[in-house]
Design an enzyme around this catalytic site. Structure first.
Site, PDB file in Angstrom:
ATOM      1  N   ASP A 297      10.760   4.479  -9.827  1.00 44.44           N
ATOM      2  CA  ASP A 297      10.541   5.003 -11.261  1.00 44.44           C
ATOM      3  C   ASP A 297      11.335   6.051 -11.544  1.00 44.44           C
ATOM      4  OD1 ASP A 297       8.967   2.878 -11.577  1.00 44.44           O
ATOM      5  OD2 ASP A 297       7.058   3.719 -12.021  1.00 44.44           O
TER       6      ASP A 297
ATOM      7  N   SER B 198       0.667  -1.132   0.059  1.00 43.08           N
ATOM      8  CA  SER B 198       0.191  -0.177   0.196  1.00 43.08           C
ATOM      9  C   SER B 198       0.945   1.224   0.055  1.00 43.08           C
ATOM     10  CB  SER B 198      -0.787  -0.045   1.217  1.00 43.08           C
ATOM     11  OG  SER B 198      -1.815   0.715   0.965  1.00 43.08           O
TER      12      SER B 198
ATOM     13  N   LYS C  30      -0.425  -4.132  -3.296  1.00 49.60           N
ATOM     14  CA  LYS C  30      -1.764  -3.396  -2.959  1.00 49.60           C
ATOM     15  C   LYS C  30      -1.871  -2.125  -3.745  1.00 49.60           C
ATOM     16  CE  LYS C  30      -5.545  -3.040  -0.580  1.00 49.60           C
ATOM     17  NZ  LYS C  30      -5.989  -1.392  -0.942  1.00 49.60           N
TER      18      LYS C  30
END
Length: 203
Positions: free
Chosen positions: A151, A140, A166
């Site tokens: 990224d 999460s 999640k």
């Protein structure tokens, strides 16, 4: 990880609290020496709460401040077992390590409408190498945090397993029998367009 295998934790360990009130899952910091002789600052981040960002700032200061005679060569953030918590804290924590206007995460609803979260200023620490230590219970908000740094090429994610995966925002709709059913309202998409759900971030 060759550094971790030969590393020895220092004796000094700090527990960070705010306003004199101890949190149920406080952030802790320590340092260790890698096999290559590098000093690594270690931050253990067990969950995300409304206090997390302030605690992280304190932790970074304790590891990098000249007043504390600390000259760390890199920072490792341990988010193993961190199942998430307060989602905005995951976003704000990522901002501490990213340049202005860096994309952090996007929510995409059922109609395809996108709501993006971006860094709104230069983070407190944007130069030291960052390593994120994850496991299968990393989920999460902690995955949002890890994916944003990964990224944006700001951190290297390491671990034996993938993270939990999640990546859905759900509402629970009550049923007549007293139960409930989870209805997906939106999904999270990383800066590189990856869907968090069911994938995990250690690839």
């Amino acid at each position: 990880n060759s550094d971790g295998g030969a590393a020895k934790l220092s004796k000094e360990k700090k527990t960070l609290t705010r306003r004199g009130v101890r949190q149920s899952n406080p952030i802790t910091t320590s340092t260790f020496r890698s096999a290559q002789g590098k000093t690594i600052g270690l931050i253990k981040l067990p969950s995300f709460s409304t206090e997390t960002v302030n605690q992280l700032v304190d932790g970074l200061r304790s590891l990098t401040s000249d007043d504390n005679n600390q000259n760390v060569d890199a920072i490792a953030i341990d988010i193993r077992g961190n199942v998430g918590g307060y989602m905005p804290a995951g976003v704000d924590a990522a901002k501490l390590f990213l340049p202005a206007r860096a994309h952090i995460i996007a929510e995409v609803d059922q109609s395809g409408k996108l709501k993006g979260y971006d860094a709104d200023g230069i983070g407190a620490e944007t130069s030291l190498p960052i390593y994120l230590v994850v496991d299968k219970r990393t989920a999460s908000a902690s995955e949002i945090f890890a994916a944003a740094l990964q990224d944006n090429n700001r951190a290297i994610v390491v671990g034996v397993t993938n993270t939990f995966g999640k990546g859905r925002i759900q509402n629970v709709q009550p049923l007549e029998n007293g139960g409930g059913v989870a209805v997906t309202r939106a999904r999270y998409v990383t800066p590189k367009g990856r869907d968090l759900h069911g994938q995990g971030k250690l690839k």
